[in-house]
Design a protein around this motif. Sequence first.
Motif, short mmCIF file in Angstrom:
data_model
loop_
_atom_site.label_atom_id
_atom_site.label_comp_id
_atom_site.label_asym_id
_atom_site.label_seq_id
_atom_site.Cartn_x
_atom_site.Cartn_y
_atom_site.Cartn_z
N MET A 43 0.84 -1.20 0.00
CA MET A 43 0.00 0.00 0.00
C MET A 43 0.87 1.24 0.00
N ASP A 44 0.58 2.14 -0.92
CA ASP A 44 1.34 3.39 -1.08
C ASP A 44 2.79 3.13 -1.47
N ASN A 45 3.08 1.97 -2.03
CA ASN A 45 4.40 1.62 -2.55
C ASN A 45 4.26 1.18 -4.00
N PRO A 46 3.98 2.09 -4.93
CA PRO A 46 3.60 1.69 -6.29
C PRO A 46 4.67 0.92 -7.04
N ASP A 47 5.92 1.05 -6.65
CA ASP A 47 7.00 0.38 -7.38
C ASP A 47 7.31 -1.01 -6.81
N LEU A 48 6.69 -1.37 -5.69
CA LEU A 48 7.08 -2.57 -4.97
C LEU A 48 6.23 -3.77 -5.38
N ILE A 49 6.88 -4.91 -5.55
CA ILE A 49 6.20 -6.19 -5.73
C ILE A 49 6.60 -7.09 -4.56
N VAL A 50 5.60 -7.66 -3.90
CA VAL A 50 5.86 -8.63 -2.84
C VAL A 50 5.50 -10.00 -3.36
N ALA A 51 6.49 -10.85 -3.45
CA ALA A 51 6.26 -12.25 -3.78
C ALA A 51 5.95 -12.98 -2.48
N CYS A 52 4.71 -13.38 -2.32
CA CYS A 52 4.26 -13.96 -1.06
C CYS A 52 4.02 -15.45 -1.25
N VAL A 53 4.83 -16.26 -0.60
CA VAL A 53 4.66 -17.71 -0.66
C VAL A 53 3.65 -18.11 0.42
N VAL A 54 2.56 -18.70 -0.01
CA VAL A 54 1.50 -19.14 0.89
C VAL A 54 1.55 -20.66 0.96
N GLY A 55 1.79 -21.19 2.13
CA GLY A 55 1.78 -22.64 2.30
C GLY A 55 0.37 -23.19 2.25
N ASP A 56 0.21 -24.42 1.75
CA ASP A 56 -1.15 -24.95 1.67
C ASP A 56 -1.70 -25.32 3.04
N GLY A 57 -0.83 -25.52 4.03
CA GLY A 57 -1.33 -25.65 5.39
C GLY A 57 -1.79 -24.32 5.92
N GLU A 58 -0.97 -23.29 5.73
CA GLU A 58 -1.33 -21.94 6.13
C GLU A 58 -2.63 -21.49 5.49
N ALA A 59 -2.87 -21.95 4.25
CA ALA A 59 -4.06 -21.52 3.51
C ALA A 59 -5.35 -21.99 4.16
N GLU A 60 -5.26 -22.91 5.11
CA GLU A 60 -6.46 -23.39 5.79
C GLU A 60 -6.87 -22.51 6.97
N THR A 61 -6.05 -21.52 7.32
CA THR A 61 -6.40 -20.64 8.44
C THR A 61 -7.41 -19.59 8.01
N GLY A 62 -8.20 -19.13 8.97
CA GLY A 62 -9.20 -18.11 8.67
C GLY A 62 -8.63 -16.82 8.14
N PRO A 63 -7.59 -16.25 8.80
CA PRO A 63 -7.04 -14.99 8.30
C PRO A 63 -6.52 -15.10 6.87
N LEU A 64 -5.86 -16.21 6.54
CA LEU A 64 -5.33 -16.34 5.18
C LEU A 64 -6.45 -16.50 4.18
N ALA A 65 -7.46 -17.31 4.53
CA ALA A 65 -8.57 -17.50 3.61
C ALA A 65 -9.27 -16.18 3.30
N THR A 66 -9.37 -15.33 4.30
CA THR A 66 -9.99 -14.02 4.10
C THR A 66 -9.09 -13.09 3.31
#
Length: 794
Positions: free
Chosen positions: A165-188
């Motif tokens: 946010m407010d960093n127009p030049d930045l790319i964040v490569a975010c690795v999401v684990g498939d176990g992590e993907a089962e959590t509520g915060p990540l799913a949202t």
Amino acid sequence: METVLINIETEAIAPELLQKIDAYWRAANYLSVGQLYLRDNPLLKKPLKLEHIKNMLLGHWGTTPGQNFIYTHLNRIINKYDLNMLYVSGPGHGGPAVVAGTYLEGTYTEVYPHISHDEAGLKELFTQFSYPGGISSHASPQVPGSIHEGGELGYSLSHSFGAVMDNPDLIVACVVGDGEAETGPLATAWHSNKFLNPLNDGTVLPILHLNGYKISNPTVLARIPHKELYQLFSGYGWNPIFVEGDDPETMHKDMAKALDYAVDRIKQIRYEAEHPNGERPRWPMIILRSPKGWTGPKEVGGYKIEGNFRSHQIPLAVSASAPPEHLQLLESWMKSYRPEELFDASGKLRHELAELAPKGNRRMGANPHTNGGQLLRDLLMPDFRDYAATVANPGVNGEGDTYVCGRFLRDVIKANQAKRNFRIFGPDETVSNRLDVVFETTNRQWDAAIDPHDEFLAPSGSVIEMLSEHQCEGWLEGYLLTGRHGLFNCYEAFIHIVDSMFNQHAKWLKTTLEIPWRRKIASLNILLTSTVWRQDHNGFTHQDPGFIDHVVNKKAGIVRVYLPPDANCLLSVMDHCLRSYHYVNVIIAAKHAAPQWLNMTEAVEHCTRGISIWNFASNDQNCEPDVVMGCCGDVPTLETLAAISILHEHLPELNIRVINVVDLFKLQNSSEHTHGLSDNDYNELFTTNKPVIFAFHGYPYLVHRLTYNRANNVNMHVRGYNEEGTITTSFDMTVLNQLDRFHLVMDVIDRLPQTGSKGVYLKQLLQDKLIEHKQYIKANGKDMPEILNWKWKS
């Protein structure tokens, strides 16, 4: 310039480059296995022996080779497109991969020169991992390039979106684990793509790593059909790109194509944002399906390892008590990466491979955004005194403390709009919490459909709201960690939803203070309102002041808790917190109209001290007090002063000292908290032998806990929230918890036998008042006029 449609059939990568990429990946895998197992013989120049193996094998292999694969390929596209990119490791214990990646690119050695690029440095690198006095098994603050600690799952995407946010030049490569993907915060968090503005914000490139297993169970997303998986993420509004398989040669080619396509799509979306067509962009994401424990042992002792949950942690036991052949299996595993092709005789990565890493700040471990304090600039702050509530005499009516503070926050936003380094986050409560005046100068940022009857929605804005406390907290943390400022406003009862997120952030702040190369970041500021005492229509579910009990558990150098009693004190506290660095500041304030006690000069003096005798309400100036009346919080302050007015009227001979606390940690000993009072200063205020009747905003035990070692603790009598609540009037809430003025007066009488018969008769009068109160609210549905119309009289 015409829009160019991108096809997944991108230009093929040269075979020579793919061979080097594979070698670099093998080097990262070799370093990762070494971290898990070795404390000596790092280049395997000698036959591997038990004496070269750590006595305790701790760490996680399963996610590591996949993350090494991703990190290696991201290096290529950074070089090719000159990208400003950082890496977020979501899968909990991917520490070996992040350490290996930052070591190979050189940043690790720059911050830790003793971890050199030679055989001695490799020995240090391996030995320190999951070792006493070393580093942990996840992407901890000690690792350069990390803004996200994988010790707890679920927040990687939230942090990533906050970072861009407010960093127009930045790319964040975010690795999401498939176990992590089962959590509520990540799913949202997948819905965060509805809040990014392609013109003003950067890009998050999620890489969902499907390696099939958690600790001992398969993961949900890895076991649903390909079509269903595609529909899921397409339905979330993403453009999913699949890379699947286990053959390294094929996977390298496919990953290179996928990343080229993703970067082209990102560029196209940014171009289209300058020529809008009314459609929300479908940002690319990559779904990488690879075996858990890829390239590791295939089978051990008749059990499948690669591609199975058994590769999650240490896939191969090597010790004096383990089967002897395991040592040979480990040596064969490590030699399968052909280290002699990767490192020269001194232990340094070969030059032709080292050239694959980006240079300078383009290295993901050296990106300045990952050490956000380097980029942090002070906020431009209007003078909070200009927003003061007029208080000619104590007890005048007020507009609502947060409403007054909202005008100040509005102008903080306005002053910093050009710099784009301040945001307000909240779970759809900015209006409810009476901060809506900020919308005079900004909007809620929103990139989904807008109806003509919606309010304050726009593609760009300094307020960002989603009905998920997890996302608000995570976004703000990511925003702060990358060098900006912000505020999270929330209902008091529901801030508990982020208890564990607060835990992790507080631990991050504490740890980074001990790392010389880490720079301080702006404080995490949490404004809690809609408090326990004013939930007239929401009732018991919304009545919980216990977050401060949780906060107090953290290190004294990190946390601060403020309970301003009125609007001017809130303005002073808010100004202080927004200017501060490297704390978690919790502010608890009222949003409803309430009496105002201090003019601005008095408020500044009071908040600077953090605790004060209120002279206007005390009458012990020339003598010892008979009783000390303490209060902390807006409603406890009101009820304490109302109780004092009763005592002044009916027992005027009593000498009463009134103490208000705005900085909660003033109650603690200075030996335990930097804000605490010394024993001498505390005793001067609260005496060493007089009864103290203390009205507190939260659970009474917390005050006892903070004052347990004080000389007068035996005479400390605290009234606060006792888990009694319902849908009722605001005054009845205090009665239910015996925090009301009548109970406070009766408490004084019980502690002061010298009140004699006058005290006995007054106590009976107040007991009758409590009966009258119950009858009145049941008949009328509101508090008695003498409560609603009560005024302080000097």
